[in-house]
Motif scaffolding. Sequence first.
Motif, mmCIF file in Angstrom:
data_model
loop_
_atom_site.group_PDB
_atom_site.id
_atom_site.type_symbol
_atom_site.label_atom_id
_atom_site.label_comp_id
_atom_site.label_asym_id
_atom_site.label_seq_id
_atom_site.Cartn_x
_atom_site.Cartn_y
_atom_site.Cartn_z
ATOM 1 N N TYR A 141 5.908 5.432 -2.062
ATOM 2 C CA TYR A 141 4.609 6.082 -2.688
ATOM 3 C C TYR A 141 4.376 6.910 -1.583
ATOM 4 N N PRO A 142 4.777 8.381 -1.617
ATOM 5 C CA PRO A 142 4.327 9.056 -0.701
ATOM 6 C C PRO A 142 2.924 9.749 -0.574
ATOM 7 N N ASP A 143 1.976 9.265 -1.680
ATOM 8 C CA ASP A 143 0.530 9.514 -1.504
ATOM 9 C C ASP A 143 -0.167 8.345 -0.906
ATOM 10 N N CYS A 144 0.616 7.343 -0.170
ATOM 11 C CA CYS A 144 0.048 6.258 0.667
ATOM 12 C C CYS A 144 0.425 6.558 1.952
ATOM 13 N N SER A 145 0.958 7.551 2.554
ATOM 14 C CA SER A 145 1.408 8.050 3.772
ATOM 15 C C SER A 145 0.318 8.313 4.782
ATOM 16 N N PRO A 146 0.231 8.279 5.990
ATOM 17 C CA PRO A 146 -0.568 8.695 6.877
ATOM 18 C C PRO A 146 -1.000 10.065 6.953
ATOM 19 N N ALA A 147 0.412 10.894 6.817
ATOM 20 C CA ALA A 147 -0.007 12.346 6.771
ATOM 21 C C ALA A 147 -0.736 12.709 5.410
ATOM 22 N N PHE A 148 -0.296 12.056 4.132
ATOM 23 C CA PHE A 148 -1.176 12.341 3.007
ATOM 24 C C PHE A 148 -2.611 12.288 3.369
ATOM 25 N N ASN A 149 -2.921 10.743 3.649
ATOM 26 C CA ASN A 149 -4.369 10.527 4.066
ATOM 27 C C ASN A 149 -5.014 11.302 4.778
ATOM 28 N N GLU A 150 -4.327 11.800 6.040
ATOM 29 C CA GLU A 150 -5.034 12.786 6.760
ATOM 30 C C GLU A 150 -5.365 14.065 6.083
ATOM 31 N N ILE A 166 -13.318 10.118 3.956
ATOM 32 C CA ILE A 166 -12.543 9.294 3.245
ATOM 33 C C ILE A 166 -12.096 8.172 4.484
ATOM 34 N N GLU A 167 -11.952 6.938 4.075
ATOM 35 C CA GLU A 167 -11.690 5.998 4.863
ATOM 36 C C GLU A 167 -10.581 4.919 4.361
ATOM 37 N N ALA A 168 -9.569 4.990 4.967
ATOM 38 C CA ALA A 168 -8.297 3.978 4.657
ATOM 39 C C ALA A 168 -8.028 3.295 5.719
ATOM 40 N N PRO A 169 -8.621 2.324 5.880
ATOM 41 C CA PRO A 169 -8.757 1.321 7.276
ATOM 42 C C PRO A 169 -7.274 0.396 7.271
ATOM 43 N N PHE A 170 -6.492 0.603 6.141
ATOM 44 C CA PHE A 170 -5.103 -0.067 6.134
ATOM 45 C C PHE A 170 -3.992 0.765 6.389
ATOM 46 N N ILE A 171 -4.290 1.996 6.588
ATOM 47 C CA ILE A 171 -3.301 3.083 6.525
ATOM 48 C C ILE A 171 -2.067 2.597 7.377
ATOM 49 N N GLN A 172 -2.412 1.982 8.510
ATOM 50 C CA GLN A 172 -1.081 1.672 9.465
ATOM 51 C C GLN A 172 -0.836 0.284 9.563
ATOM 52 N N MET A 173 -1.341 -0.654 8.398
ATOM 53 C CA MET A 173 -1.090 -2.010 8.371
ATOM 54 C C MET A 173 -0.207 -2.250 7.084
ATOM 55 N N ASN A 174 0.450 -3.652 7.225
ATOM 56 C CA ASN A 174 1.141 -4.007 6.009
ATOM 57 C C ASN A 174 0.241 -5.077 5.280
ATOM 58 N N LYS A 175 0.964 -5.585 4.188
ATOM 59 C CA LYS A 175 -0.061 -6.378 3.482
ATOM 60 C C LYS A 175 -0.357 -7.751 3.931
ATOM 61 N N ALA A 176 0.685 -8.184 4.704
ATOM 62 C CA ALA A 176 0.303 -9.594 5.515
ATOM 63 C C ALA A 176 -0.904 -9.345 6.509
ATOM 64 N N ALA A 177 -1.044 -8.311 7.201
ATOM 65 C CA ALA A 177 -2.117 -7.756 8.109
ATOM 66 C C ALA A 177 -3.504 -7.881 7.359
ATOM 67 N N ILE A 178 -3.224 -6.988 6.009
ATOM 68 C CA ILE A 178 -4.342 -7.024 5.107
ATOM 69 C C ILE A 178 -5.063 -8.316 4.985
ATOM 70 N N ILE A 179 -3.971 -9.186 4.345
ATOM 71 C CA ILE A 179 -4.653 -10.472 4.007
ATOM 72 C C ILE A 179 -4.999 -11.362 5.117
ATOM 73 N N LYS A 180 -4.735 -11.183 6.339
ATOM 74 C CA LYS A 180 -5.277 -12.024 7.188
ATOM 75 C C LYS A 180 -6.631 -11.363 7.643
ATOM 76 N N ILE A 181 -6.778 -10.104 7.190
ATOM 77 C CA ILE A 181 -8.471 -9.722 7.528
ATOM 78 C C ILE A 181 -9.235 -10.358 6.480
ATOM 79 N N GLY A 182 -8.577 -10.436 5.459
ATOM 80 C CA GLY A 182 -9.280 -10.729 4.025
ATOM 81 C C GLY A 182 -9.556 -12.442 4.036
ATOM 82 N N LEU A 183 -8.594 -12.974 4.673
ATOM 83 C CA LEU A 183 -8.788 -14.665 4.750
ATOM 84 C C LEU A 183 -10.091 -15.010 5.460
ATOM 85 N N ASN A 184 -10.330 -14.039 6.463
ATOM 86 C CA ASN A 184 -11.335 -14.031 7.798
ATOM 87 C C ASN A 184 -12.856 -13.719 6.788
#
Length: 230
Positions: A141-150, A166-184
């Motif tokens: 999904y090229p429109d999820c890349s850091p270059a696109f976001n910037e 625009i804020e994309a706080p997970f742009i450098q994270m994988n889904k497991a890291a996102i879930i870890k944040i969400g669980l907290n």
Amino acid sequence: MKATVLFSGGIDSTTVLALAIEKAGRENVTALSVRYGQKHEAELSTAAAIAAHYGVEQLVTDLTTVFQYSPSSLLKHSTEDIPKESYAAQLEKINGETPVSTYVPFRNGIFLSVAAGIALSRGSSVLYYGAHADDAAGFAYPDCSPAFNEAAAKAVWEGTGRQIRIEAPFIQMNKAAIIKIGLNLKVPYELTRSCYESGDIPCGRCGTCRDRAAAFAANHVQDPALKGIR
């Protein structure tokens, strides 16, 4: 600060919503969902339930006609089935040279442009979305890349008279890291939906279902949305 969140009711956007609420307060957050001809239109009712859970305003905009020419297998008018394999397997078949079949052409670019206009009109100063590293990997999904976001962030900032960030706080994270944040944050993952199929019960086999399962497993917790299903 008022914030608008692009909100599908999936893991990523729900965790972003929780972060936005933590930063701005629920009374200052708007969840913006999009109907765009997706096969999994059930995500809209999922998003409504989560918005109600948090007590935030939800808006729904319809962009179906914008994507009427798209060949994406994610859309209702497509005759192509949703692939029942991991994104890694899908990318291997296409040698990583093109996006996967569920990629909707420039979807995030269009969503962010529309959302920026709505956010600006309603007094928001921040626009959040949940793009992350797993979706950008291998050109899936090229429109999820850091270059696109910037590039998108710069365009929206300048195009709104430097009023919308625009804020994309997970742009450098994988889904497991996102879930870890969400669980907290005690995100109600039992209410979320990720499956790309139209059925009420997740198929468990499409790329996004597989990614979801792997991300919860990496956190050593059961996916709460699957309790009582299998």
